[in-house]
Write a protein that holds these residues in place. Sequence first.
Motif, short mmCIF file in Angstrom:
data_model
loop_
_atom_site.label_atom_id
_atom_site.label_comp_id
_atom_site.label_asym_id
_atom_site.label_seq_id
_atom_site.Cartn_x
_atom_site.Cartn_y
_atom_site.Cartn_z
N LEU A 113 22.62 -44.23 25.14
CA LEU A 113 22.30 -43.33 24.02
C LEU A 113 23.04 -43.70 22.74
O LEU A 113 22.43 -43.69 21.66
N ILE B 161 21.22 -46.54 21.28
CA ILE B 161 19.92 -46.13 20.73
C ILE B 161 20.13 -45.46 19.38
O ILE B 161 19.42 -45.74 18.41
N GLY C 184 20.77 -48.04 16.84
CA GLY C 184 19.53 -48.72 16.46
C GLY C 184 18.69 -47.86 15.53
O GLY C 184 18.15 -48.34 14.53
N LEU C 185 18.61 -46.57 15.85
CA LEU C 185 17.83 -45.67 14.98
C LEU C 185 18.45 -45.61 13.59
O LEU C 185 17.74 -45.55 12.58
N THR D 182 17.34 -48.69 11.67
CA THR D 182 15.96 -48.66 11.19
C THR D 182 15.79 -47.66 10.06
O THR D 182 15.03 -47.90 9.14
N ILE D 183 16.50 -46.52 10.14
CA ILE D 183 16.33 -45.54 9.07
C ILE D 183 16.93 -46.06 7.77
O ILE D 183 16.47 -45.72 6.68
N HIS E 106 16.73 -49.14 6.85
CA HIS E 106 15.69 -50.00 6.29
C HIS E 106 14.54 -49.18 5.71
O HIS E 106 13.86 -49.63 4.80
N PHE E 107 14.35 -47.98 6.27
CA PHE E 107 13.27 -47.11 5.79
C PHE E 107 13.44 -46.82 4.31
O PHE E 107 12.47 -46.75 3.56
N LYS F 266 15.25 -48.64 2.20
CA LYS F 266 15.59 -49.83 1.41
C LYS F 266 14.46 -50.18 0.46
O LYS F 266 13.31 -49.77 0.64
N LYS G 38 11.54 -52.32 -0.91
CA LYS G 38 10.60 -53.09 -0.12
C LYS G 38 10.50 -54.53 -0.63
O LYS G 38 10.62 -54.77 -1.84
N ALA G 39 10.28 -55.42 0.28
CA ALA G 39 10.23 -56.84 -0.09
C ALA G 39 8.84 -57.25 -0.54
O ALA G 39 8.66 -58.35 -1.06
#
Lengths: 353, 169, 172
Positions: free
Chosen positions: B24, B27, B30-31, B34-35, B37-38, B40, B42-43
């Motif tokens: 956990l 995890i 990792g979450l 990713t959030i 990057h959410f 960030k 955009k490329a």
Amino acid sequence: MDSVLLIYKGIYILAIFGISLLIATYSTYFERKIAAFIQDRVGPNRAGPMGLLQPLADAGKLFFKEEFIPAKANKMLFILGPGIAMLVAAMSSAVIPFGDTLIIGETSFDLIAIDVNIGILYIFGVVSLGVYGLMIGGWASNNKFSLLGAIRAASQNISYELAMGLSLIAVLMLSGSLSLKVIAEQQTGFNWNIWYQPLGFLIFLICAFAETNRTPFDLPESEAELIGGYHTEYSSMKLGMYLFAEYINIFVVSAVMATLYFGAYNFPFMENLRNAFDDPVLGNNVVTIIGVAVMFAKIFAFIFFFMWVRWTLPRFRYDQLMKLGWNILIPLAILNILLTGGGILLYEYFTKG
Amino acid sequence: MEPLSNRRKNVAQKEMTLSERMYLPAIAQGLGITIKHFFKKKATINYPEETRQRSDVWRGLHVLKRDENGAERCTACGLCAVACPAEAITMTAGERKKGEEHLYREEKYAVTYEVNMLRCIFCGLCEEACPKAAIFLQDDKLAPARYERDEFIYGKDRLVEPLKTTETK
Amino acid sequence: MTESLFFFFASLTLLCAIMVVISKNPVFSVIFLILTFFTISAHYILLNAQFLAAVNIIVYAGAIMVLFLFVLMFINTGKNVEGTLKRNMLAKIAGTIAGGLLFTVVVAALKDVTLGHPDPATYDSQVGMVENLGKVLFTKYMLPFQLVAVLFLVSMVGAVMIGKRETGEQNF
């Protein structure tokens, strides 16, 4: 009076059906958008402003695709499969309380389609039927990959249903009722079940991922190993039905989680707000409308979480999946039941004694 | 053996701790990634509306220039074809007739001039070789993708700079 | 209303049950069996026994029939099933006799049954509700209920024993 309520129920059921279809449609859009954002892209942005018409374009495309039925497939079952998946998915939102009561004139309208005293069991029964659509479709395709997908779906759903049911029992011990409406009413204000049932919620969440065949438990439809699993042979709107059913299931499971653990339409300081109005009817209606918005906000948060997890975690291996379900989640759920029972006894001992 | 760099790591299979076995925390980590990057930047570059910033010395699609009177500068000397390392350029030379002075600057001109864009490596050597400053590689145009191989052989119809209709310059 | 619903569901139940037996494709048999469970659940709801209806669907339609279908998927149910089935004279005669005997037993059992009507004085329409059912199960029928639980525990232990990994066996 009766006919008014009957008409109201009819409209309400149609509305809920429409809303769940709409949310499922736009889930596909947000799935792609969220995937893109997490991967530093912008996602669909050509159809309409910000790509908002993308679901319509997708649906139009799916409708005009060729309806392909494999020659050696069992035609009737092949068509029946996606139908069952869709029917079962659309059925389950009937017992979810999306809001409290609205008072218009003399009549009070419950914002729930059917208030049965076995609400949770109804959802549980309907969800457990969902696997038939996948199984029948996978078997009727007459394709080894589809069959493997169907078998995976069946064994996965049966395994995780057990842990899901056991984690639910702890909630039922707290509430003492099977009706979702009663459970929602008990969690007034900020008195949500999640504070009493963190472990149970975790188990339920993991099982919800497994039941809806979402990553990291999307083994029945894994593209890499099974080239799509049970829907390998499907095309056109029949494929669309399967995908649609999956998103409706996500919506329903999110709604159930919001109802059971996150206080449904309740929000902090709702009583203060209700008492702030001089007119009790107006206060009640304002609180109810805000409550509906809060409920949908919770549901959307869960749908976002589902997608967030999908674009973060890789897929489980099948033996890991089974091990997690049977060796870890079920014992944990039983432990949770014991802890909850002990807690309730202690609470009663100290409050009464 | 002596380590060549200080980056060598000893990898040994260790017993996982309880938090590692629960997965956990991993995890959640990792979450979190990713959030991040959410939100960030955009490329993506929205291509037809925006184009990527090109280098100042970008070499794109060829153009055969005209002189200030609108006559073609190319004299079909063939130096570009000789210079081309990919042998993408072919041409045939012709003599200018009476009354064509406004079309061709010199007495000799290229009747056909073809560049095979599938062979071309856009090195720009033709540009350097040209004594008449006739061929250039534009910095704002690309050789676009096409369906047929024939279409990649660009003739004079597509290479010669279009006539300026208005004399604003 | 209720009566016409009852006849509708009863005829549907019988139709589905007959289809279970006469379907040639076993997958269709399973689907009709599921439909039969649904119509039986409808009867439970007509009898105001909602809990029983839900549990019937969850346990039978939701779990047991999935396993049936699961097993059927592994069996080759192609066209060659017809050929391998032995259909000699003896089997037909034996089948007829067995069926006739069963029919006789059913007729004999139902011949003297008198349909009991509930006594309106003591009749409680809420007896099938979850709360009442739970109260009865945990007070009046406490011992049988607990014994059934022990039975389930025994079968669970048995399943675990069968599924246990043998020493030296390697799956992954």
